[in-house]
Design a protein around this motif. Structure first.
Motif, PDB file in Angstrom:
ATOM      1  N   VAL A  22       0.847  -1.195   0.000  1.00 43.57           N
ATOM      2  CA  VAL A  22       0.000   0.000   0.000  1.00 43.57           C
ATOM      3  C   VAL A  22       0.880   1.241   0.000  1.00 43.57           C
ATOM      4  O   VAL A  22       1.743   1.407   0.856  1.00 43.57           O
ATOM      5  CB  VAL A  22      -0.939   0.024   1.223  1.00 43.57           C
ATOM      6  CG1 VAL A  22      -1.783   1.295   1.221  1.00 43.57           C
ATOM      7  CG2 VAL A  22      -1.825  -1.213   1.216  1.00 43.57           C
ATOM      8  N   VAL A  23       0.661   2.112  -0.976  1.00 47.72           N
ATOM      9  CA  VAL A  23       1.391   3.377  -1.064  1.00 47.72           C
ATOM     10  C   VAL A  23       0.419   4.491  -0.726  1.00 47.72           C
ATOM     11  O   VAL A  23      -0.570   4.690  -1.427  1.00 47.72           O
ATOM     12  CB  VAL A  23       1.968   3.578  -2.491  1.00 47.72           C
ATOM     13  CG1 VAL A  23       2.708   4.895  -2.574  1.00 47.72           C
ATOM     14  CG2 VAL A  23       2.885   2.426  -2.862  1.00 47.72           C
ATOM     15  N   SER A  24       0.693   5.212   0.344  1.00 50.12           N
ATOM     16  CA  SER A  24      -0.281   6.176   0.862  1.00 50.12           C
ATOM     17  C   SER A  24       0.129   7.633   0.699  1.00 50.12           C
ATOM     18  O   SER A  24      -0.516   8.517   1.244  1.00 50.12           O
ATOM     19  CB  SER A  24      -0.539   5.898   2.352  1.00 50.12           C
ATOM     20  OG  SER A  24       0.680   5.956   3.073  1.00 50.12           O
ATOM     21  N   SER A  25       1.179   7.905  -0.044  1.00 48.43           N
ATOM     22  CA  SER A  25       1.582   9.297  -0.250  1.00 48.43           C
ATOM     23  C   SER A  25       2.011   9.500  -1.696  1.00 48.43           C
ATOM     24  O   SER A  25       2.506   8.576  -2.346  1.00 48.43           O
ATOM     25  CB  SER A  25       2.728   9.673   0.684  1.00 48.43           C
ATOM     26  OG  SER A  25       3.920   9.022   0.311  1.00 48.43           O
ATOM     27  N   ALA A  29       4.537   7.261  -4.064  1.00 49.92           N
ATOM     28  CA  ALA A  29       4.009   6.759  -5.329  1.00 49.92           C
ATOM     29  C   ALA A  29       4.912   7.150  -6.490  1.00 49.92           C
ATOM     30  O   ALA A  29       5.151   6.355  -7.404  1.00 49.92           O
ATOM     31  CB  ALA A  29       2.593   7.295  -5.558  1.00 49.92           C
TER      32      ALA A  29
END
Length: 252
Positions: A22-25, A29
């Motif tokens: 999961v890439v949250s920024s 990304a």
């Protein structure tokens, strides 16, 4: 550089113990999808996937390299182009209509219908006709054999192999029988594809009204006009991944 080191370390860890990253920024990304995209465009190598894809000779499980780019070009230009997909539309429509007719007759006769089996029969019929150019009779031995092989392959693709995560404990998969099941399923599918290929190469075979996917692959094999020197293993690997992913997609 520090950000890259952290991403690389997490990628290695994720490839062994996680199924989703999961890439949250936006910053992270960009690092993954643009700056270091080549490091993240592959996938972990699992035992069942590598075995059933002939050690990654297919499109889905091959590592990103020159071979993958070439096999992708072959698939997209000759197998999955718009005209090719549209040419199989009558097959899909006929098989769906045939399934609905069977369900309707069973309903009129007040007979129960196993929808799971009906969908499996539908998908295998569509696959056989579009990919292999034949339609096995629903109650025939060959159809049952093909469906059983598909079911077992699906089960093996989603099975937990200890050796995928702890290679030094791979002997556990032998004790549980998973390795034996995998080898047996691979050999049976390999024999099945060999038989179909030889049938397509038979000079006495009547010319089909429309080319199936195997016809196209064999023609490419004969022409040998690509950087990849196509062999029967390449063809069988492509057939395997088409069979598997088409089945998964149509059953969802």
């Amino acid at each position: 550089m520090a950000v890259f080191s952290k991403i690389w370390a997490f990628n290695v860890l994720a490839s062994r113990f996680c199924t989703i990253l999961v890439v949250s920024s936006a910053k992270m990304a960009k690092e993954i999808m643009k700056t270091h995209d080549l490091l993240f465009c592959g996938r972990p190598s699992f035992v069942s996937q590598q075995k059933l894809s002939y050690n990654g000779l297919d499109l889905a499980f091959s590592p990103y390299n020159s071979y993958w780019r070439e096999i992708r070009k072959i698939c997209m230009v000759y197998l999955f182009n718009f005209n090719r997909v549209q040419s199989f539309r009558p097959i899909r429509e006929f098989e769906v209509s045939h399934m609905l007719e069977k369900i309707s007759k069973s309903s009129v006769a007040s007979k129960p219908v196993n929808l799971s089996e009906a969908m499996m029969s539908l998908t295998s019929s569509i696959i056989c006709r579009a990919v292999l150019g034949m339609r096995y009779e629903e109650d025939g031995v060959e159809n049952s054999r093909f469906q059983e092989l598909l079911k077992e392959t699906q089960a093996l693709f989603t099975s937990f192999f200890v050796s995928d995560y702890y290679p030094f404990l791979g002997f556990i998969d032998k004790f549980t029988g998973l390795f034996h099941r995998l080898e047996k399923n691979f050999k049976e599918f390999d024999i099945f594809y060999d038989q179909v290929i030889q049938e397509h190469l038979d000079p006495s075979r009547s010319k089909p009204e429309k080319e199936d996917i195997l016809d196209v692959l064999l023609q490419l094999w004969k022409n040998r006009s690509f950087k990849v020197d196509l062999t029967f293993d390449h063809i069988k690997a492509v057939l395997m991944v088409i069979t598997m992913f088409t089945t998964f997609t149509l059953q969802i």
